[in-house]
Design a protein around this motif. Structure first.
Motif, PDB file in Angstrom:
ATOM      1  N   ARG A  13       0.839  -1.188   0.000  1.00 19.48           N
ATOM      2  CA  ARG A  13       0.000   0.000   0.000  1.00 19.48           C
ATOM      3  C   ARG A  13       0.881   1.247   0.000  1.00 19.48           C
ATOM      4  NH1 ARG A  13      -5.067  -0.161   2.687  1.00 19.48           N
ATOM      5  NH2 ARG A  13      -4.330   1.587   3.948  1.00 19.48           N
ATOM      6  N   LEU A  14       0.299   2.363  -0.417  1.00 17.74           N
ATOM      7  CA  LEU A  14       1.071   3.597  -0.493  1.00 17.74           C
ATOM      8  C   LEU A  14       1.588   4.030   0.875  1.00 17.74           C
ATOM      9  CD1 LEU A  14       2.121   5.818  -2.332  1.00 17.74           C
ATOM     10  CD2 LEU A  14      -0.033   7.040  -2.001  1.00 17.74           C
ATOM     11  N   ASP A  15       0.832   3.727   1.926  1.00  9.82           N
ATOM     12  CA  ASP A  15       1.299   4.129   3.257  1.00  9.82           C
ATOM     13  C   ASP A  15       2.491   3.305   3.731  1.00  9.82           C
ATOM     14  OD1 ASP A  15       0.050   1.727   3.862  1.00  9.82           O
ATOM     15  OD2 ASP A  15      -1.658   2.646   4.883  1.00  9.82           O
ATOM     16  N   ALA A  16       2.870   2.286   2.942  1.00  8.93           N
ATOM     17  CA  ALA A  16       4.055   1.487   3.267  1.00  8.93           C
ATOM     18  C   ALA A  16       5.301   2.001   2.546  1.00  8.93           C
ATOM     19  CB  ALA A  16       3.814   0.023   2.911  1.00  8.93           C
ATOM     20  N   THR A  70       0.730  -0.581 -19.816  1.00  3.29           N
ATOM     21  CA  THR A  70       0.232  -1.954 -19.750  1.00  3.29           C
ATOM     22  C   THR A  70       1.157  -3.005 -20.352  1.00  3.29           C
ATOM     23  OG1 THR A  70      -0.990  -1.615 -21.816  1.00  3.29           O
ATOM     24  CG2 THR A  70      -2.180  -1.205 -19.776  1.00  3.29           C
ATOM     25  N   ASP A  71       2.104  -2.615 -21.180  1.00  2.00           N
ATOM     26  CA  ASP A  71       2.959  -3.598 -21.845  1.00  2.00           C
ATOM     27  C   ASP A  71       3.955  -4.189 -20.850  1.00  2.00           C
ATOM     28  OD1 ASP A  71       5.404  -4.583 -23.279  1.00  2.00           O
ATOM     29  OD2 ASP A  71       4.203  -4.073 -25.037  1.00  2.00           O
ATOM     30  N   ALA A  88      15.736   4.040  -7.523  1.00  2.00           N
ATOM     31  CA  ALA A  88      14.381   4.434  -7.136  1.00  2.00           C
ATOM     32  C   ALA A  88      13.891   3.525  -6.013  1.00  2.00           C
ATOM     33  CB  ALA A  88      13.434   4.367  -8.328  1.00  2.00           C
ATOM     34  N   GLY A  89      13.116   4.099  -5.085  1.00  2.10           N
ATOM     35  CA  GLY A  89      12.682   3.324  -3.932  1.00  2.10           C
ATOM     36  C   GLY A  89      11.417   2.536  -4.137  1.00  2.10           C
ATOM     37  N   ALA A  90      10.623   2.899  -5.158  1.00  2.00           N
ATOM     38  CA  ALA A  90       9.356   2.192  -5.375  1.00  2.00           C
ATOM     39  C   ALA A  90       8.843   2.462  -6.778  1.00  2.00           C
ATOM     40  CB  ALA A  90       8.314   2.626  -4.347  1.00  2.00           C
ATOM     41  N   LEU A  91       8.031   1.522  -7.253  1.00  2.00           N
ATOM     42  CA  LEU A  91       7.284   1.696  -8.495  1.00  2.00           C
ATOM     43  C   LEU A  91       5.811   1.671  -8.124  1.00  2.00           C
ATOM     44  CD1 LEU A  91       7.435   1.739 -11.691  1.00  2.00           C
ATOM     45  CD2 LEU A  91       6.821  -0.670 -11.528  1.00  2.00           C
ATOM     46  N   ILE A  92       5.106   2.733  -8.480  1.00  2.00           N
ATOM     47  CA  ILE A  92       3.688   2.861  -8.142  1.00  2.00           C
ATOM     48  C   ILE A  92       2.854   2.668  -9.402  1.00  2.00           C
ATOM     49  CG2 ILE A  92       1.913   4.391  -7.202  1.00  2.00           C
ATOM     50  CD1 ILE A  92       4.145   5.811  -5.639  1.00  2.00           C
ATOM     51  N   THR A  93       1.901   1.746  -9.360  1.00  2.00           N
ATOM     52  CA  THR A  93       1.002   1.498 -10.490  1.00  2.00           C
ATOM     53  C   THR A  93      -0.427   1.442  -9.985  1.00  2.00           C
ATOM     54  OG1 THR A  93       1.073  -0.930 -10.311  1.00  2.00           O
ATOM     55  CG2 THR A  93       2.786   0.122 -11.652  1.00  2.00           C
ATOM     56  N   THR A  94      -1.360   1.494 -10.929  1.00  2.05           N
ATOM     57  CA  THR A  94      -2.767   1.367 -10.577  1.00  2.05           C
ATOM     58  C   THR A  94      -3.168  -0.107 -10.544  1.00  2.05           C
ATOM     59  OG1 THR A  94      -3.315   1.665 -12.918  1.00  2.05           O
ATOM     60  CG2 THR A  94      -3.426   3.615 -11.504  1.00  2.05           C
ATOM     61  N   ALA A  95      -4.191  -0.411  -9.751  1.00  2.00           N
ATOM     62  CA  ALA A  95      -4.646  -1.794  -9.642  1.00  2.00           C
ATOM     63  C   ALA A  95      -5.211  -2.291 -10.961  1.00  2.00           C
ATOM     64  CB  ALA A  95      -5.689  -1.913  -8.534  1.00  2.00           C
ATOM     65  N   ARG A  96      -5.835  -1.380 -11.726  1.00  2.00           N
ATOM     66  CA  ARG A  96      -6.361  -1.731 -13.041  1.00  2.00           C
ATOM     67  C   ARG A  96      -5.481  -1.119 -14.116  1.00  2.00           C
ATOM     68  NH1 ARG A  96     -12.310   0.085 -13.640  1.00  2.00           N
ATOM     69  NH2 ARG A  96     -12.096  -1.172 -15.551  1.00  2.00           N
ATOM     70  N   VAL A 112      -2.119   1.205  -6.265  1.00  2.00           N
ATOM     71  CA  VAL A 112      -3.145   2.138  -5.783  1.00  2.00           C
ATOM     72  C   VAL A 112      -4.392   2.005  -6.652  1.00  2.00           C
ATOM     73  CG1 VAL A 112      -1.423   3.747  -4.898  1.00  2.00           C
ATOM     74  CG2 VAL A 112      -2.298   4.049  -7.228  1.00  2.00           C
ATOM     75  N   ARG A 113      -5.527   2.380  -6.092  1.00  2.00           N
ATOM     76  CA  ARG A 113      -6.780   2.316  -6.841  1.00  2.00           C
ATOM     77  C   ARG A 113      -7.026   3.611  -7.613  1.00  2.00           C
ATOM     78  NH1 ARG A 113      -9.839  -1.965  -5.971  1.00  2.00           N
ATOM     79  NH2 ARG A 113      -9.464  -3.288  -4.152  1.00  2.00           N
ATOM     80  N   ASN A 114      -6.707   4.739  -7.003  1.00  2.71           N
ATOM     81  CA  ASN A 114      -6.961   6.034  -7.623  1.00  2.71           C
ATOM     82  C   ASN A 114      -5.643   6.795  -7.724  1.00  2.71           C
ATOM     83  OD1 ASN A 114      -7.581   8.975  -7.752  1.00  2.71           O
ATOM     84  ND2 ASN A 114      -9.694   8.238  -7.724  1.00  2.71           N
ATOM     85  N   LEU A 115      -5.169   7.005  -8.948  1.00  3.07           N
ATOM     86  CA  LEU A 115      -3.849   7.601  -9.125  1.00  3.07           C
ATOM     87  C   LEU A 115      -3.818   9.062  -8.689  1.00  3.07           C
ATOM     88  CD1 LEU A 115      -1.020   6.965 -10.059  1.00  3.07           C
ATOM     89  CD2 LEU A 115      -1.635   7.740 -12.342  1.00  3.07           C
TER      90      LEU A 115
END
Length: 294
Positions: free
Chosen positions: A137-140, A154-155, A171-179, A204-207
């Motif tokens: 989760r983002l809070d992590a 998506t590729d 980089a410390g993290a890669l953030i993507t959307t659940a869909r 995350v659900r909502n970018l």
């Protein structure tokens, strides 16, 4: 005495010790004549392609390739269930005793792995079935000052290459959307070349809400856009940076463009004005790292 000269005074074409192009031509004719007498040269028959088999059961993922599997073996968070490996690949991985591994493993032949992955997959003689890594989760989000955010890229080849660059540039993290994001797979992991095991994946659900949360955490969010109003290097400010990249063709969605701190472009003096998203990510990560004093 036998005359070894032709009518023009030179050596006979098939006996020229200098190996001229003409000599090579006649040699090819002689070989073709011999092949014809012997029934003709065997026709070239390319190897028949093998289609990938059915996917793994029980929600597992299949990972293959030496770098990918080595990184998975070294990751204590990765739960491996089964391994297929050739003797040559086992030697290259430094595995001498399969029975000493904490999961089921067996020796096999390359073609047996082909039947699982398909012959187009570059498995290098090793395949594992493992539980997928759980996105965080983002809070992590840990103590990092550089993250990458993907807006519906998506590729799996591109995402894997981006992961590889993200790890390479710290980089410390890669953030993507659940869909509208690729799930963990052999293709993604192979493209990442082991990087999948070395970076936090945050889903995350909502970018737009996630970008606002990054703002609250002190991040400057910069959206990469080929028509951005300023050069990327002149946009950096602050001590925490989140680089936001959109899908090829579509780019960043409108809501994302409205939410980021700034839109910026990679200045390219050449005839081509845009890059593949994974290449753009690598360039942007390098520039951001320089700004952050890495």
């Amino acid at each position: 005495m036998v005359d070894r000269k032709d009518k023009r005074g030179g050596n006979r074409p098939d006996e020229n010790p200098a190996g001229t192009p003409k000599d090579s031509h006649y040699a090819k004719l002689r070989r073709a004549h011999r092949d014809q007498k012997a029934g003709g040269k065997p026709a070239f028959r390319p190897k028949a392609k093998i289609a990938a088999g059915e996917g793994p059961s029980d929600g597992l993922v299949r990972l293959y390739g030496l770098h990918t599997v080595r990184a998975a073996l070294d990751n204590p968070a990765r739960k491996i269930r089964h391994m297929l490996v050739t003797r040559n690949a086992a030697e290259r991985l430094g595995i001498s005793d399969l029975s000493a591994l904490p999961f089921a493993a067996e020796f096999t032949e390359p073609r047996d792995i082909d039947r699982i992955t398909g012959s187009d997959a570059v498995h290098q003689g090793v395949l594992i079935e493992a539980e997928p890594l759980k996105p965080k989760r983002l809070d992590a989000l840990g103590d990092t000052n550089l993250v990458l955010v993907l807006d519906q890229v998506t590729d799996p080849h591109n995402v894997g290459a981006i992961l590889r660059s993200a790890v390479a540039f710290g980089a410390g993290a890669l953030i993507t959307t659940a869909r509208h994001s690729p799930t963990e797979s052999g293709v993604l992991a192979k493209s990442a070349s082991g990087a999948l095991e070395h970076i936090d994946h945050i889903e995350v659900r909502n970018l737009a809400e996630a970008l606002d949360a990054l703002h609250d955490a002190g991040f400057q969010t910069i959206g990469l856009d080929s028509d951005g109003p300023a050069e990327l290097e002149k946009t950096f400010a602050g001590k925490k940076i989140a680089l936001v990249l959109g899908a090829e063709g579509k780019g960043l969605r409108q809501k994302t463009r409205e939410t980021v701190t700034a839109l910026a472009r990679l200045e390219m003096p050449g005839a081509i004005r845009s890059l593949n998203v994974s290449n753009a990510a690598a360039v942007a990560l390098y520039a951001a790292g320089k700004w952050l004093g890495r």
